[in-house]
Write a protein that holds these residues in place. Sequence first.
Motif, PDB file in Angstrom:
ATOM      1  N   ALA A 194     -12.349   6.954  -4.272  1.00 16.17           N
ATOM      2  CA  ALA A 194     -12.627   7.235  -2.862  1.00 16.17           C
ATOM      3  C   ALA A 194     -13.683   6.290  -2.289  1.00 16.17           C
ATOM      4  O   ALA A 194     -13.789   6.132  -1.082  1.00 16.17           O
ATOM      5  CB  ALA A 194     -13.084   8.679  -2.684  1.00 16.17           C
TER       6      ALA A 194
ATOM      7  N   GLN B  40     -13.986   3.054  -3.356  1.00 17.73           N
ATOM      8  CA  GLN B  40     -13.576   1.654  -3.464  1.00 17.73           C
ATOM      9  C   GLN B  40     -13.150   1.145  -2.093  1.00 17.73           C
ATOM     10  O   GLN B  40     -12.418   1.819  -1.379  1.00 17.73           O
ATOM     11  CB  GLN B  40     -12.414   1.497  -4.456  1.00 17.73           C
ATOM     12  CG  GLN B  40     -12.862   1.685  -5.897  1.00 17.73           C
ATOM     13  CD  GLN B  40     -11.721   1.475  -6.893  1.00 17.73           C
ATOM     14  OE1 GLN B  40     -10.703   0.886  -6.571  1.00 17.73           O
ATOM     15  NE2 GLN B  40     -11.928   1.969  -8.104  1.00 17.73           N
TER      16      GLN B  40
ATOM     17  N   LEU C 159     -11.143  -0.403   0.710  1.00 17.94           N
ATOM     18  CA  LEU C 159      -9.688  -0.519   0.816  1.00 17.94           C
ATOM     19  C   LEU C 159      -9.370  -1.909   1.326  1.00 17.94           C
ATOM     20  O   LEU C 159      -9.284  -2.134   2.523  1.00 17.94           O
ATOM     21  CB  LEU C 159      -9.155   0.540   1.768  1.00 17.94           C
ATOM     22  CG  LEU C 159      -7.642   0.642   1.797  1.00 17.94           C
ATOM     23  CD1 LEU C 159      -7.105   1.094   0.462  1.00 17.94           C
ATOM     24  CD2 LEU C 159      -7.213   1.595   2.893  1.00 17.94           C
ATOM     25  N   GLU C 160      -9.236  -2.813   0.389  1.00 15.54           N
ATOM     26  CA  GLU C 160      -8.889  -4.159   0.820  1.00 15.54           C
ATOM     27  C   GLU C 160      -7.459  -4.117   1.336  1.00 15.54           C
ATOM     28  O   GLU C 160      -6.639  -3.400   0.809  1.00 15.54           O
ATOM     29  CB  GLU C 160      -8.980  -5.127  -0.352  1.00 15.54           C
ATOM     30  CG  GLU C 160     -10.412  -5.420  -0.746  1.00 15.54           C
ATOM     31  CD  GLU C 160     -10.513  -5.755  -2.221  1.00 15.54           C
ATOM     32  OE1 GLU C 160      -9.586  -6.386  -2.724  1.00 15.54           O
ATOM     33  OE2 GLU C 160     -11.508  -5.341  -2.841  1.00 15.54           O
ATOM     34  N   ARG C 161      -7.255  -4.889   2.364  1.00 13.68           N
ATOM     35  CA  ARG C 161      -5.888  -5.004   2.850  1.00 13.68           C
ATOM     36  C   ARG C 161      -5.092  -5.564   1.677  1.00 13.68           C
ATOM     37  O   ARG C 161      -5.304  -6.701   1.271  1.00 13.68           O
ATOM     38  CB  ARG C 161      -5.874  -5.957   4.055  1.00 13.68           C
ATOM     39  CG  ARG C 161      -4.705  -5.791   4.972  1.00 13.68           C
ATOM     40  CD  ARG C 161      -4.780  -4.473   5.719  1.00 13.68           C
ATOM     41  NE  ARG C 161      -3.560  -4.360   6.539  1.00 13.68           N
ATOM     42  CZ  ARG C 161      -3.303  -3.349   7.306  1.00 13.68           C
ATOM     43  NH1 ARG C 161      -4.121  -2.326   7.376  1.00 13.68           N
ATOM     44  NH2 ARG C 161      -2.198  -3.307   8.027  1.00 13.68           N
ATOM     45  N   ALA C 162      -4.305  -4.729   1.090  1.00 17.21           N
ATOM     46  CA  ALA C 162      -3.623  -5.122  -0.140  1.00 17.21           C
ATOM     47  C   ALA C 162      -2.848  -6.416   0.076  1.00 17.21           C
ATOM     48  O   ALA C 162      -2.345  -6.673   1.163  1.00 17.21           O
ATOM     49  CB  ALA C 162      -2.670  -4.028  -0.557  1.00 17.21           C
TER      50      ALA C 162
END
Lengths: 287, 585
Positions: free
Chosen positions: A270, A272, A274-277
């Motif tokens: 929760a 981490q 959230l890099e644009r994958a």
Amino acid sequence: MAQVKEYIGKIKPDWCPGCGDFGVLNSLQRALAELDIAPHNVLVVSGIGCSSNLPGFIHSYGFHGLHGRSLPVASGAKLGNHALTVIATGGDGDGYGIGVGHFVHTCRRNIDMTYIVMDNQIYGLTTGQASPTTEKDVRTKSTPEGTIELALNPVALALSCGATYVARGFSGDNLHLAQLMKGAIEHKGFALVDVFSPCVTYNKRNTYPWFRERVYKLEDDQQYDPADFRLAMEKAFEWGARIPIGLFYKVERPTYEDEEPALRSGIPLAKQPLERADLAALMEDFI
Amino acid sequence: MVDYVFRVGGEGGEGVISTGEMLTLALARAGFEIYTFRTYPAEIKGGHASYQVRASGNLLLSQGAAVDVLVAFNEEAYQKHIKDVRPGGVVIYDSDSFSAAAHDSTICYSVPLTSLATEKVGIKLTKNIVALGVLAGLFDLPVATFEELLKDRFGRKGETVVQKNLLALRVGIEHAKQIKRRDAIRLGAGPRKTKELVLSGNESLALGAIAAGCRFYAGYPITPATDIMEFLARELPKIGGYVIQTEDEIAAIGAVLGASFAGKKAMTATSGPGFSLMTEMMGLAVAAEIPAVIVDVQRVGPSTGMPTKTEQGDLYLACYGGHGNCPRIVMALNNVEDCFYGIMQAFNLAEQFQMPVVVLSDQYLGHRKATVPVPDPSRVPVVERRKPQGKEMADYKRYRFTPDHISPMSIPGMEGGGYIAEGLEHDERGYPAASDHENHLRLTQKRYGKFVEVEAIANDLVRIHGEPHPEIGIIGWGSTEGVIREAVQMAQAKGYSVGAIHPKILYPQPLAKLREFMQGTKAVIIPEVNFTGQFATLLRKRFAYDFIQLNKCIGLPFTPKEIFDKIEEVAAHVHGGRRVHAAKL
């Protein structure tokens, strides 16, 4: 060390006067205070039943969910944020009856959390029917001629399913119980604390005096070694004139979180970012 | 313009599906739009399997109707599919397996697939590659594309295996040269020059979930949803997420609620039987106001039903499953591309409204592959749940009454944000209030109150095909969109005044848009792949309108012709149904 009062919730317990669950609540608050875990980092998850009302009485985050389903929710919450101290609570009907499938698999999964079962050998909230731990031949409202089934053995079940900390306490001995809970919370892995928590209203058989006559502490036996699985199994089946309480078994085994590559960084899921994958890379496989 | 339907049939487990998949990829890479349809047995080995690929230079809306080329590996496949081959269509069959009786209207090419594979390649299993070679040779498919595919597919198994397969392909191509041609089917290269993805509905959905920020998936294997879990188990760890396979579907949705409560977007996917198990937990998500995405890739029910066949039979369960007054959002996915954007919207709705969102797909959509333009996640801005700000934290109330009925949601670990997520009826703070009658009404109103805004969004998410104000209207949902659209095109070409509306959110329904569409219609047809007309039933509760149902309940999707025929039948009964001046026949 934090003060016990910091863990007292705003709701007053609705249990019957003398209920064993008071002892469990007090012991848990004491254990958390001694471990000095900030209330906002504690999550208590429960199912349904008298004992499952416990999250309301403790100052922390709580989750009062469905009958028998505390462990899946607790598991998901722990896997979502493994920095939290996650404690599941409930009764014998909740955990060993309707929810026993989850219990079995949560043991073998070894997620780092604590499961406290207030075992009163009866369904209290529905006013006195047989539970999975009701002894054979005991008369209840649903078994007027006595129960036909054998009682389930929670300690042996937990051991056989791979729980890495298996203990049993008695809510007539809160200091001892608090120490078992402390050990369970500190333990890295899935810990069961089964608690004899008498129902003073609907179980006239397994009462405080009944337990006081019988229980003895495993740690009083110099020979007992909680690292010995076979010995633990043997003790798990001791029932009758003498009933052991204390730490049956403890072993170190990598937890689910330890083995999950996505959590190796140590940062909870929760938290981490959230890099644009990099979807472009994933999509390469489909061109 | 090229538009051909290929179908491969044979024993399950003997390469029918892989033949179809390779043909699909080759055609897509060659620049065609593709649309597949799979039937496969419920058994792992044995039973009949077939794989259909439609290839065209144009955007495809359905699996097609008549078959142009049938490849039959055995007699059962021949018998089963020959009736679907169009007059003048081609049948290629394994003459080592059976001999096809002369058939008047089709062109049969007998090819000894098995002996070519055993004698010229030395491996019987390569007969499906020989068949691909025959197709490539006969119909002028790009050989280099097939070679590249074989190298991709078998590269891991070593050079010898690659070479054997390349040999099998050449054997097929050479054999094709000896066939005396009586057909005129030629494909060559397709018109599309840009790269597109070849995705199944389930793959597209899983990619969309990642784009929406899902990093936690809990699930239990069930056909036809399992490949979503498998996809995410493979892909999520690459981007810092993971999958847990739980002991059952109850635990799966339980873990999803736990993870979401802990602050991480989470999803589960299942099919009917698993979804039935999840209904109690879905009610908890409603009561405790926890965002959750639940995908139901529908299959034929009730009970175990027909696990590998398609149906739109779970709509009642999705909308009304569970006890109590229990609002949730129900969406349906329309096509493979929409699976990507639709699931992103589902996550956004779950986060925005803090409630479970049920996403309905089905076997037909989940397992079919299509060419789709490379998805662009920025088309759907990602939404996050409302969290408590500054002074809201001072006197934190998890279920605080607000004008839009959405309360700030703290995350465990936030100091001062502690609360109990409650399945018991509770007050604004989350304290149990199981005996407070007035409070129950207020909380129920709060939960349903969110629907005002959801319905506004639902009205924005309808799609209309054909005429926006037709005489004959069609209301469809989910995977039937393309088929309906094609039927509408067929009917419009014949001069009928027809249009179709396709809502994406089915509960709550986009009433304003539906009303607007239905005004002036003389008849409205609701086609559904179920027995009772579940959406029609829901709409009858909202509209006093005599809907005409068109139901198909044999585990197979509609064809455009079936819907077109219904339009014609209805038109014949509707005065003025034929718009003479528009006819350009």
